[in-house]
Design a protein around this motif. Structure first.
Motif, PDB file in Angstrom:
ATOM      1  N   ASP A 120      -5.124   6.054 -12.434  1.00  0.00           N
ATOM      2  CA  ASP A 120      -3.996   5.380 -11.804  1.00  0.00           C
ATOM      3  C   ASP A 120      -4.499   4.615 -10.586  1.00  0.00           C
ATOM      4  OD1 ASP A 120      -1.580   5.445  -9.715  1.00  0.00           O
ATOM      5  OD2 ASP A 120      -0.756   5.558 -11.737  1.00  0.00           O
ATOM      6  N   PRO A 121      -4.008   3.396 -10.354  1.00  0.00           N
ATOM      7  CA  PRO A 121      -4.486   2.610  -9.210  1.00  0.00           C
ATOM      8  C   PRO A 121      -4.277   3.286  -7.860  1.00  0.00           C
ATOM      9  CG  PRO A 121      -3.310   1.208 -10.749  1.00  0.00           C
ATOM     10  CD  PRO A 121      -3.117   2.613 -11.220  1.00  0.00           C
ATOM     11  N   LEU A 165     -14.744  -0.389  -7.322  1.00  0.00           N
ATOM     12  CA  LEU A 165     -13.729   0.438  -6.667  1.00  0.00           C
ATOM     13  C   LEU A 165     -14.244   1.152  -5.424  1.00  0.00           C
ATOM     14  CD1 LEU A 165     -11.890   1.979  -9.750  1.00  0.00           C
ATOM     15  CD2 LEU A 165     -11.226   0.030  -8.352  1.00  0.00           C
ATOM     16  N   GLU A 166     -15.539   1.393  -5.342  1.00  0.00           N
ATOM     17  CA  GLU A 166     -16.049   2.075  -4.151  1.00  0.00           C
ATOM     18  C   GLU A 166     -16.123   1.132  -2.954  1.00  0.00           C
ATOM     19  OE1 GLU A 166     -20.012   3.523  -4.152  1.00  0.00           O
ATOM     20  OE2 GLU A 166     -20.892   1.680  -4.942  1.00  0.00           O
ATOM     21  N   ASN A 167     -16.111  -0.166  -3.220  1.00  0.00           N
ATOM     22  CA  ASN A 167     -16.099  -1.157  -2.150  1.00  0.00           C
ATOM     23  C   ASN A 167     -14.653  -1.463  -1.763  1.00  0.00           C
ATOM     24  OD1 ASN A 167     -15.949  -4.054  -1.102  1.00  0.00           O
ATOM     25  ND2 ASN A 167     -18.143  -3.654  -1.027  1.00  0.00           N
ATOM     26  N   GLU A 168     -14.329  -1.316  -0.495  1.00  0.00           N
ATOM     27  CA  GLU A 168     -12.941  -1.478  -0.053  1.00  0.00           C
ATOM     28  C   GLU A 168     -12.420  -2.891  -0.304  1.00  0.00           C
ATOM     29  OE1 GLU A 168     -12.401  -0.260   3.943  1.00  0.00           O
ATOM     30  OE2 GLU A 168     -13.033   1.816   3.605  1.00  0.00           O
ATOM     31  N   VAL A 169     -13.270  -3.883  -0.100  1.00  0.00           N
ATOM     32  CA  VAL A 169     -12.836  -5.275  -0.257  1.00  0.00           C
ATOM     33  C   VAL A 169     -12.491  -5.575  -1.712  1.00  0.00           C
ATOM     34  CG1 VAL A 169     -13.503  -7.690   0.003  1.00  0.00           C
ATOM     35  CG2 VAL A 169     -14.200  -6.014   1.726  1.00  0.00           C
ATOM     36  N   THR A 170     -13.410  -5.241  -2.614  1.00  0.00           N
ATOM     37  CA  THR A 170     -13.168  -5.525  -4.032  1.00  0.00           C
ATOM     38  C   THR A 170     -12.057  -4.640  -4.598  1.00  0.00           C
ATOM     39  OG1 THR A 170     -15.016  -4.028  -4.550  1.00  0.00           O
ATOM     40  CG2 THR A 170     -15.480  -6.391  -4.489  1.00  0.00           C
ATOM     41  N   ARG A 171     -11.952  -3.406  -4.089  1.00  0.00           N
ATOM     42  CA  ARG A 171     -10.862  -2.542  -4.558  1.00  0.00           C
ATOM     43  C   ARG A 171      -9.507  -3.112  -4.138  1.00  0.00           C
ATOM     44  NH1 ARG A 171     -12.250   1.843  -2.357  1.00  0.00           N
ATOM     45  NH2 ARG A 171     -10.668   2.243  -0.782  1.00  0.00           N
ATOM     46  N   LYS A 172      -9.442  -3.667  -2.924  1.00  0.00           N
ATOM     47  CA  LYS A 172      -8.191  -4.270  -2.461  1.00  0.00           C
ATOM     48  C   LYS A 172      -7.815  -5.482  -3.316  1.00  0.00           C
ATOM     49  CE  LYS A 172      -5.809  -6.034   1.616  1.00  0.00           C
ATOM     50  NZ  LYS A 172      -5.201  -7.146   0.857  1.00  0.00           N
ATOM     51  N   LYS A 173      -8.816  -6.252  -3.728  1.00  0.00           N
ATOM     52  CA  LYS A 173      -8.539  -7.397  -4.600  1.00  0.00           C
ATOM     53  C   LYS A 173      -7.940  -6.930  -5.926  1.00  0.00           C
ATOM     54  CE  LYS A 173     -12.054 -10.573  -2.793  1.00  0.00           C
ATOM     55  NZ  LYS A 173     -13.291 -11.340  -3.107  1.00  0.00           N
ATOM     56  N   MET A 175      -6.268  -4.141  -6.386  1.00  0.00           N
ATOM     57  CA  MET A 175      -4.915  -3.660  -6.106  1.00  0.00           C
ATOM     58  C   MET A 175      -3.945  -4.830  -5.963  1.00  0.00           C
ATOM     59  SD  MET A 175      -4.842  -0.405  -6.205  1.00  0.00           S
ATOM     60  CE  MET A 175      -3.201  -0.200  -5.511  1.00  0.00           C
ATOM     61  N   ASP A 176      -4.421  -5.923  -5.381  1.00  0.00           N
ATOM     62  CA  ASP A 176      -3.573  -7.116  -5.259  1.00  0.00           C
ATOM     63  C   ASP A 176      -3.201  -7.664  -6.636  1.00  0.00           C
ATOM     64  OD1 ASP A 176      -3.708  -6.916  -2.526  1.00  0.00           O
ATOM     65  OD2 ASP A 176      -5.310  -8.400  -2.291  1.00  0.00           O
ATOM     66  N   VAL A 177      -4.146  -7.598  -7.561  1.00  0.00           N
ATOM     67  CA  VAL A 177      -3.864  -8.050  -8.927  1.00  0.00           C
ATOM     68  C   VAL A 177      -2.793  -7.163  -9.566  1.00  0.00           C
ATOM     69  CG1 VAL A 177      -4.834  -8.313 -11.243  1.00  0.00           C
ATOM     70  CG2 VAL A 177      -6.145  -9.060  -9.263  1.00  0.00           C
ATOM     71  N   ILE A 178      -2.913  -5.859  -9.366  1.00  0.00           N
ATOM     72  CA  ILE A 178      -1.925  -4.920  -9.920  1.00  0.00           C
ATOM     73  C   ILE A 178      -0.538  -5.204  -9.348  1.00  0.00           C
ATOM     74  CG2 ILE A 178      -1.268  -2.502 -10.123  1.00  0.00           C
ATOM     75  CD1 ILE A 178      -3.742  -3.081 -11.700  1.00  0.00           C
ATOM     76  N   TYR A 217       0.927  -3.771 -17.971  1.00  0.00           N
ATOM     77  CA  TYR A 217      -0.466  -3.668 -18.418  1.00  0.00           C
ATOM     78  C   TYR A 217      -0.953  -4.991 -19.009  1.00  0.00           C
ATOM     79  CZ  TYR A 217      -4.297  -2.473 -21.585  1.00  0.00           C
ATOM     80  OH  TYR A 217      -5.488  -2.463 -22.258  1.00  0.00           O
ATOM     81  N   VAL A 218      -0.131  -5.599 -19.866  1.00  0.00           N
ATOM     82  CA  VAL A 218      -0.516  -6.861 -20.513  1.00  0.00           C
ATOM     83  C   VAL A 218      -0.717  -7.958 -19.473  1.00  0.00           C
ATOM     84  CG1 VAL A 218       0.276  -8.690 -22.054  1.00  0.00           C
ATOM     85  CG2 VAL A 218       0.580  -6.302 -22.710  1.00  0.00           C
ATOM     86  N   LEU A 219       0.216  -8.067 -18.539  1.00  0.00           N
ATOM     87  CA  LEU A 219       0.103  -9.107 -17.514  1.00  0.00           C
ATOM     88  C   LEU A 219      -1.081  -8.831 -16.584  1.00  0.00           C
ATOM     89  CD1 LEU A 219       1.230 -11.690 -16.405  1.00  0.00           C
ATOM     90  CD2 LEU A 219       2.858 -10.373 -15.038  1.00  0.00           C
ATOM     91  N   THR A 220      -1.339  -7.562 -16.316  1.00  0.00           N
ATOM     92  CA  THR A 220      -2.496  -7.208 -15.483  1.00  0.00           C
ATOM     93  C   THR A 220      -3.791  -7.661 -16.144  1.00  0.00           C
ATOM     94  OG1 THR A 220      -1.350  -5.272 -14.578  1.00  0.00           O
ATOM     95  CG2 THR A 220      -3.741  -5.310 -14.389  1.00  0.00           C
ATOM     96  N   MET A 221      -3.918  -7.409 -17.444  1.00  0.00           N
ATOM     97  CA  MET A 221      -5.108  -7.845 -18.170  1.00  0.00           C
ATOM     98  C   MET A 221      -5.253  -9.365 -18.124  1.00  0.00           C
ATOM     99  SD  MET A 221      -6.745  -5.202 -19.372  1.00  0.00           S
ATOM    100  CE  MET A 221      -6.350  -4.483 -17.797  1.00  0.00           C
ATOM    101  N   LYS A 222      -4.121 -10.058 -18.240  1.00  0.00           N
ATOM    102  CA  LYS A 222      -4.147 -11.526 -18.208  1.00  0.00           C
ATOM    103  C   LYS A 222      -4.605 -12.029 -16.840  1.00  0.00           C
ATOM    104  CE  LYS A 222      -1.270 -15.598 -19.062  1.00  0.00           C
ATOM    105  NZ  LYS A 222      -1.658 -16.259 -17.805  1.00  0.00           N
ATOM    106  N   LEU A 223      -4.110 -11.398 -15.785  1.00  0.00           N
ATOM    107  CA  LEU A 223      -4.494 -11.823 -14.434  1.00  0.00           C
ATOM    108  C   LEU A 223      -5.973 -11.560 -14.164  1.00  0.00           C
ATOM    109  CD1 LEU A 223      -1.399 -10.660 -12.337  1.00  0.00           C
ATOM    110  CD2 LEU A 223      -1.993 -12.975 -13.060  1.00  0.00           C
ATOM    111  N   PHE A 224      -6.467 -10.417 -14.626  1.00  0.00           N
ATOM    112  CA  PHE A 224      -7.895 -10.134 -14.464  1.00  0.00           C
ATOM    113  C   PHE A 224      -8.735 -11.146 -15.251  1.00  0.00           C
ATOM    114  CE2 PHE A 224      -6.906  -5.805 -12.879  1.00  0.00           C
ATOM    115  CZ  PHE A 224      -7.813  -5.762 -11.833  1.00  0.00           C
ATOM    116  N   ALA A 225      -8.264 -11.504 -16.444  1.00  0.00           N
ATOM    117  CA  ALA A 225      -8.987 -12.490 -17.252  1.00  0.00           C
ATOM    118  C   ALA A 225      -8.977 -13.859 -16.573  1.00  0.00           C
ATOM    119  CB  ALA A 225      -8.366 -12.581 -18.642  1.00  0.00           C
TER     120      ALA A 225
END
Length: 280
Positions: A120-121, A165-173, A175-178, A217-225
């Motif tokens: 879970d995020p 995920l262990e990097n705060e900056v990239t993890r925040k990015k 989370m922003d996508v979620i 979930y579907v939209l999250t995958m699309k945003l990551f893509a």
């Protein structure tokens, strides 16, 4: 009284014998299937708990019913649920995790680190690390000697997800996508509800919690893509720009070389004309 006690004793003995047979059968099948002692131990504990819970339920059912078909039906129901538990636990096997991480479309599906680690995020970083360690052990090439190449690919996907995920900056990015996916989904569903209301419908499919979660979930995958495509486009443009600059530098170096050579020849010609120096 003696006959009744004998009947009860006989029923209990039949029940316990069936439990033992089911337990031994499932354990043997589990051992043969996974060849792993810890999984055998885990499955045995799970089945023992299930046997304990359902044996009491089965005895209560028998006390309220005296027909043999009902007993068989109850036992079949119990055995089916045991098999479902076994099937659920088998999802955590190394082979199935490797197949999940390398399934068709994994290039884009694995862009979501939360999906890779199956977490879970909102999970704390300590729990994320525990999940990462468990999963990395499952798919480690040393633990999957029968398929080391695919295991290595799965292991790299798990490692990449953890590094993000262990990097705060990239993890925040991430989370922003979620959060963006949730916000967009809510807006989309609001419009969909309005349209359904105009058509005389009270509900939409996404009112179901599972379907709502799937829509996110579907939209999250699309945003990551989309984010990955933008990153690649930016990297390609940057590479082309660096290539163009390098070509310009090479061209300038060639021009300078030609100019120096021309200057040298010109000075030599001047010496010949003015000073009469003979160049041999």
């Amino acid at each position: 009284m003696v006959k009744r006690s004998k009947k009860k004793l006989k029923k209990k003995s039949i029940l316990y014998s069936r439990q033992v047979v089911v337990q031994l059968t499932v354990c043997v099948l589990t051992y043969q299937k996974f060849k792993c002692k810890w999984l055998l131990y885990k499955s045995t504990i799970t089945i023992n708990k299930t046997l304990y819970l359902y044996s009491s339920r089965y005895q209560n059912m028998n006390s309220n019913s005296s027909t043999a078909p009902d007993k068989d039906a109850n036992f079949e129901c119990f055995y089916t649920e045991v098999k479902e538990i076994e099937k659920r636990d088998s999802v955590l096997t190394p082979k199935q995790q490797i197949d999940r991480l390398l399934r068709p479309g994994s290039t884009y599906l694995n862009l979501n680190p939360f999906e890779v680690l199956q977490i879970d995020p909102d999970l704390p970083i300590d729990e994320i690390k525990k999940k990462y360690r468990r999963l990395s052990i499952l798919v480690h090439p040393d633990k999957n000697q029968d398929d080391p190449d695919r295991a290595q690919q799965a292991f790299e996907a798990v490692n990449k997800a953890w590094k993000i995920l262990e990097n705060e900056v990239t993890r925040k990015k991430c989370m922003d996508v979620i959060e963006e996916a949730k916000g967009r989904t809510d807006i989309m569903l609001t419009e969909k509800r309005k349209k359904a209301k105009r058509e005389g419908k009270d509900r939409i499919p996404e009112d179901d919690p599972d379907k709502y979660k799937h829509a996110i979930y579907v939209l999250t995958m699309k945003l990551f893509a989309d984010m990955e495509r933008k990153r690649r486009d930016l990297a390609e443009r940057d590479q082309e720009e660096r290539k163009r600059k390098r070509e310009a530098e090479i061209e300038e170096e060639e021009m300078n070389k030609v100019q120096k050579e021309w200057q040298k020849n010109f000075e030599a010609w001047v010496d010949v004309v003015i000073n009469g120096v003979n160049i041999s």
